[in-house]
Design a protein around this motif. Structure first.
Motif, mmCIF file in Angstrom:
data_model
loop_
_atom_site.group_PDB
_atom_site.id
_atom_site.type_symbol
_atom_site.label_atom_id
_atom_site.label_comp_id
_atom_site.label_asym_id
_atom_site.label_seq_id
_atom_site.Cartn_x
_atom_site.Cartn_y
_atom_site.Cartn_z
ATOM 1 N N GLY A 14 -6.677 1.883 3.795
ATOM 2 C CA GLY A 14 -6.983 0.452 3.724
ATOM 3 C C GLY A 14 -6.048 -0.215 2.740
ATOM 4 O O GLY A 14 -4.834 -0.089 2.853
ATOM 5 N N LYS A 15 -6.623 -0.883 1.743
ATOM 6 C CA LYS A 15 -5.786 -1.602 0.772
ATOM 7 C C LYS A 15 -5.296 -0.706 -0.345
ATOM 8 O O LYS A 15 -4.479 -1.114 -1.171
ATOM 9 N N LEU A 16 -5.848 0.501 -0.384
ATOM 10 C CA LEU A 16 -5.512 1.392 -1.501
ATOM 11 C C LEU A 16 -4.369 2.322 -1.122
ATOM 12 O O LEU A 16 -4.434 2.995 -0.096
ATOM 13 N N ARG A 17 -3.330 2.339 -1.956
ATOM 14 C CA ARG A 17 -2.254 3.299 -1.700
ATOM 15 C C ARG A 17 -2.640 4.642 -2.321
ATOM 16 O O ARG A 17 -2.858 4.743 -3.525
ATOM 17 N N ALA A 18 -2.785 5.654 -1.466
ATOM 18 C CA ALA A 18 -3.183 6.988 -1.960
ATOM 19 C C ALA A 18 -1.951 7.829 -2.267
ATOM 20 O O ALA A 18 -1.913 8.561 -3.251
ATOM 21 N N LEU A 19 -0.928 7.734 -1.405
ATOM 22 C CA LEU A 19 0.319 8.460 -1.656
ATOM 23 C C LEU A 19 1.443 7.449 -1.806
ATOM 24 O O LEU A 19 1.583 6.539 -0.980
ATOM 25 N N TRP A 20 2.245 7.628 -2.859
ATOM 26 C CA TRP A 20 3.369 6.732 -3.120
ATOM 27 C C TRP A 20 4.684 7.385 -2.731
ATOM 28 O O TRP A 20 5.566 6.748 -2.178
ATOM 29 N N ASP A 21 4.812 8.642 -3.052
ATOM 30 C CA ASP A 21 6.105 9.296 -2.835
ATOM 31 C C ASP A 21 5.911 10.815 -2.923
ATOM 32 O O ASP A 21 6.083 11.402 -3.978
#
Ligand code: ATP
Length: 235
Positions: free
Chosen positions: A12-19
């Motif tokens: 949803g609006k939450l980024r769980a993985l960035w890189d």
């Protein structure tokens, strides 16, 4: 066999993985470590096709599988043992196992694969007709692993398979997983207990706040002061 390149995944609006980047070669046992909420389960789910990535790529056997549906990935040889097992409690052990062989290719050899699972976990043969919900935590975990094996995967993703398993039974489960790995199945294991994980795997990756942080063999990680201060203190 598997390569994650700069993977980013949102819930949803939450980024769980960035890189998140990692490489798994065929036949390896690889650990995925990190604190609660670091993004380990999301990484496994993304590989399985449950969470389409926002950016980055997932390459399996030389082809991108990012955003392919889970059933396609099962057909390609990937299986997931989810966190919390997710069994059908009102169905028998055997019915739960058979659910893992829903693709035509695995149905053809169903009785043979079932026999293999029963050889790995003899207690499940005894309890084949019992409802899965009546089994102990460890036995339920065996069913969850067995169900994943029923699709005859080449890459097995395991999300905290020792959670809720009695200490003595952990050895049985670990021994069975070693035997599975000895048949050539590649393993990617998410595990909270760092020492237990490092005893089992060839190498491990550490995820921190959705980003790949460190990676290496047991010896190199345990000898790394950053790993020591950040992660060994967590247990
Ligand atoms: P844990 O060991 O607690 O499962 P983890 O390292 O596996 O931790 P994830 O479960 O991947 O971490 O969670 C990463 C972040 O994404 C967390 O902030 C979590 O709350 C959130 N998250 C995970 N799954 C979902 C979901 N299905 N919907 C919304 N947010 C989620």
């Amino acid at each position: 066999m598997l390569n994650l390149a700069n993977l980013a995944v949102d819930h949803g609006k939450l980024r769980a993985l960035w890189d998140v980047s990692l490489t798994v070669r065929a036949g390896e046992k690889i650990g995925l470590l990190g604190a609660n909420g670091a993004g380990k389960s999301t990484t496994l789910g993304a590989i399985m096709g449950l969470y389409p990535p926002q950016s980055g790529d997932i390459v399996f056997d030389g082809a991108s599988i990012a955003a392919r549906p889970p059933a396609d990935n099962v057909a390609r040889g990937i299986a997931l043992v989810p966190e919390g097992r997710r069994l059908f409690a009102e169905m028998s052990v055997q019915e739960n196992l058979e659910m893992g062989a829903y693709l035509r290719a695995s149905r053809a050899s169903l009785s043979q694969t079932l026999d293999y699972v029963f050889t790995l976990f003899p207690i499940l043969r005894e309890k084949a007709r019992q409802n899965a919900g009546e089994l102990s935590g460890g036995q339920q975990q065996m069913v969850a692993i067995g169900r994943a094996l029923m699709s005859k995967p080449r890459l097995l993703l395991l999300d905290e398979p020792f959670l809720g398993v009695a200490p003595l039974v952990i050895y049985d489960v670990m021994d069975a997983l070693r035997r599975v790995a000895d048949t050539g199945v590649t393993i990617l294991l998410v595990e909270q207990n760092i020492h237990r994980a490092l005893d089992f795997v060839d190498r491990a990756y550490v995820i921190e706040n959705g980003r790949s942080a460190l990676d290496g063999t047991r010896e190199s990680l345990l000898g790394d002061p950053e790993f020591g201060t950040k992660f060994l203190g967590l247990e």
